[in-house]
Design an enzyme around this catalytic site. Structure first.
Site, PDB file in Angstrom:
ATOM      1  N   ASP A 155       9.896  -6.761 -12.476  1.00  0.00           N
ATOM      2  CA  ASP A 155      10.873  -7.087 -13.521  1.00  0.00           C
ATOM      3  C   ASP A 155      10.425  -6.493 -14.861  1.00  0.00           C
ATOM      4  O   ASP A 155       9.235  -6.334 -15.107  1.00  0.00           O
ATOM      5  CB  ASP A 155      11.006  -8.617 -13.629  1.00  0.00           C
ATOM      6  N   GLY A 194      14.214  -2.800 -17.896  1.00  0.00           N
ATOM      7  CA  GLY A 194      15.180  -2.679 -18.996  1.00  0.00           C
ATOM      8  C   GLY A 194      14.520  -2.916 -20.338  1.00  0.00           C
ATOM      9  O   GLY A 194      14.733  -2.163 -21.299  1.00  0.00           O
ATOM     10  N   ARG A 202      18.349   2.186 -20.224  1.00  0.00           N
ATOM     11  CA  ARG A 202      17.737   1.318 -19.209  1.00  0.00           C
ATOM     12  C   ARG A 202      17.196   2.110 -18.017  1.00  0.00           C
ATOM     13  O   ARG A 202      16.150   1.785 -17.465  1.00  0.00           O
ATOM     14  CB  ARG A 202      18.772   0.310 -18.690  1.00  0.00           C
ATOM     15  N   THR A 225      21.048  -8.666  -4.015  1.00  0.00           N
ATOM     16  CA  THR A 225      22.508  -8.630  -3.778  1.00  0.00           C
ATOM     17  C   THR A 225      23.256  -8.849  -5.096  1.00  0.00           C
ATOM     18  O   THR A 225      24.403  -8.443  -5.225  1.00  0.00           O
ATOM     19  CB  THR A 225      22.929  -9.699  -2.746  1.00  0.00           C
ATOM     20  N   GLU A 226      22.581  -9.492  -6.063  1.00  0.00           N
ATOM     21  CA  GLU A 226      23.213  -9.739  -7.362  1.00  0.00           C
ATOM     22  C   GLU A 226      23.186  -8.499  -8.266  1.00  0.00           C
ATOM     23  O   GLU A 226      23.938  -8.405  -9.234  1.00  0.00           O
ATOM     24  CB  GLU A 226      22.525 -10.908  -8.097  1.00  0.00           C
ATOM     25  N   ASN A 227      22.312  -7.550  -7.954  1.00  0.00           N
ATOM     26  CA  ASN A 227      22.196  -6.347  -8.798  1.00  0.00           C
ATOM     27  C   ASN A 227      23.440  -5.460  -8.764  1.00  0.00           C
ATOM     28  O   ASN A 227      23.598  -4.579  -9.614  1.00  0.00           O
ATOM     29  CB  ASN A 227      20.951  -5.522  -8.428  1.00  0.00           C
ATOM     30  N   TRP A 228      24.348  -5.686  -7.796  1.00  0.00           N
ATOM     31  CA  TRP A 228      25.602  -4.923  -7.783  1.00  0.00           C
ATOM     32  C   TRP A 228      26.435  -5.198  -9.026  1.00  0.00           C
ATOM     33  O   TRP A 228      27.352  -4.443  -9.342  1.00  0.00           O
ATOM     34  CB  TRP A 228      26.435  -5.284  -6.549  1.00  0.00           C
ATOM     35  N   ARG A 243      25.536  -4.920 -11.973  1.00  0.00           N
ATOM     36  CA  ARG A 243      25.148  -4.002 -13.066  1.00  0.00           C
ATOM     37  C   ARG A 243      26.122  -2.825 -13.135  1.00  0.00           C
ATOM     38  O   ARG A 243      26.832  -2.541 -12.175  1.00  0.00           O
ATOM     39  CB  ARG A 243      23.720  -3.504 -12.826  1.00  0.00           C
ATOM     40  N   ARG A 284       5.034 -11.825 -10.315  1.00  0.00           N
ATOM     41  CA  ARG A 284       6.257 -11.470 -11.048  1.00  0.00           C
ATOM     42  C   ARG A 284       5.842 -10.877 -12.393  1.00  0.00           C
ATOM     43  O   ARG A 284       5.038 -11.473 -13.122  1.00  0.00           O
ATOM     44  CB  ARG A 284       7.157 -12.683 -11.274  1.00  0.00           C
ATOM     45  N   GLU A 288       0.748 -18.325  -3.522  1.00  0.00           N
ATOM     46  CA  GLU A 288       0.211 -18.529  -4.876  1.00  0.00           C
ATOM     47  C   GLU A 288       1.023 -17.676  -5.832  1.00  0.00           C
ATOM     48  O   GLU A 288       1.263 -16.492  -5.567  1.00  0.00           O
ATOM     49  CB  GLU A 288      -1.267 -18.113  -4.927  1.00  0.00           C
TER      50      GLU A 288
END
Ligand code: FPP
Length: 267
Positions: free
Chosen positions: A27, A30, A40, A73-76, A78, A196, A215
């Protein structure tokens, strides 16, 4: 393979306690670009170098599996141009890196709803999957068009479908092993370490079942800046953790102490 740099805290890592499987939510691409007044997509392009470096370090360390969250699947949602750039970068990465992947004996896999990907991307992925299928080194697993919830839905539907085809729907009982065996990650150990980048404290629909006892390690470093030293720090931090899996650590209170406590409570 290049020899491992001694400048990084590599010598501090206990080779006997390496995470078998590392999963990473990459992550901050951007934000990396915004801080430089760049579009980006420049952040995604720079992110590919971090992917290359991470794969190389994990291979050198002898990590069994590395799962990278490349596209959800949520990146569509963009902008189309950004999504198209991500596919272009992925294809470029795969074609450029294939020789190195083969040299290092890496087995390449991917997980997610592949049937919804543009055909040229699917074909490129299949080429690399097929070319590396018999390799016995690290498994490099890319999560593409991936969602943890969708994975569970697919697993359960797969179990139901098998039972229906085999005529045992009425007596079907589902247990944890049956679900694990139908996940996209079947055959891989659950991740021991989930990293992350960019400081966000979220799981973002990633490996919801598999990270039950992973962990967690969150770093402020933005993904395009993530390099060997960052990964080694994450592993060192992991090696300091006391993993109890719901039980007690070996260094915990001795059995006799508990008997004494139980005696005190009974009085
Ligand atoms: C999240 O950063 C990153 C992504 C959605 C894409 C990750 C893709 C790459 C690293 C490049 C291609 C991948 C491979 C495997 C070659 P963000 O854009 O959400 O960052 P932000 O939260 O700062 O906006």
């Amino acid at each position: 393979m290049r020899p491992i740099s001694m400048k990084a805290p590599f010598h501090m890592i206990d080779p006997a306690r390496l995470p078998a499987h590392i999963a990473i939510i990459m992550d901050g691409n951007g934000r990396w670009a915004r801080r430089r007044n760049l579009p980006r997509v420049a952040g995604h392009k720079a992110g590919v170098d971090a992917v290359r470096s991470t794969v190389e370090t994990c291979t050198e360390l002898g990590i069994q599996a590395l799962t990278l969250y490349a596209f959800s699947t949520e990146n569509w949602k963009r902008p189309r141009a950004e999504v198209d750039t991500l596919w272009r970068l992925l294809r470029l990465y795969l074609s450029r890196e294939l020789p190195q992947i083969l040299r290092n004996g890496i087995r390449f896999t991917c997980m997610g709803r592949m049937d919804q990907l543009p055909a040229p991307v699917r074909e490129e992925l299949e080429t690399v999957i097929d070319a590396t299928a018999r390799n016995s080194g690290m498994c490099l697993n890319l999560a593409i068009n991936y969602s943890g919830r969708a994975e569970l839905v697919d697993a359960l539907n797969g179990i139901l479908e098998d039972a229906r085809l085999e005529g045992r729907l009425r007596e079907l009982r589902i247990d944890e092993q049956a679900i694990a065996a139908r996940l996209y990650t079947a055959g891989l150990p659950d991740p021991d370490l989930l990293i992350r980048t960019s400081g966000e404290m979220r799981i973002s629909n990633f490996l919801l079942w598999q990270i039950a006892y992973a962990e967690l390690y969150v770093t402020e470093t933005l993904w395009p800046d993530f390099r060997r030293a960052d990964l080694l720090h994450a592993i060192l931090d992991y090696q300091k953790r006391d993993r109890r899996f719901g039980g007690l650590s070996p260094a915990g209170p001795a059995e006799t102490e508990w008997i004494e406590v139980a005696g005190t409570l009974a009085r």
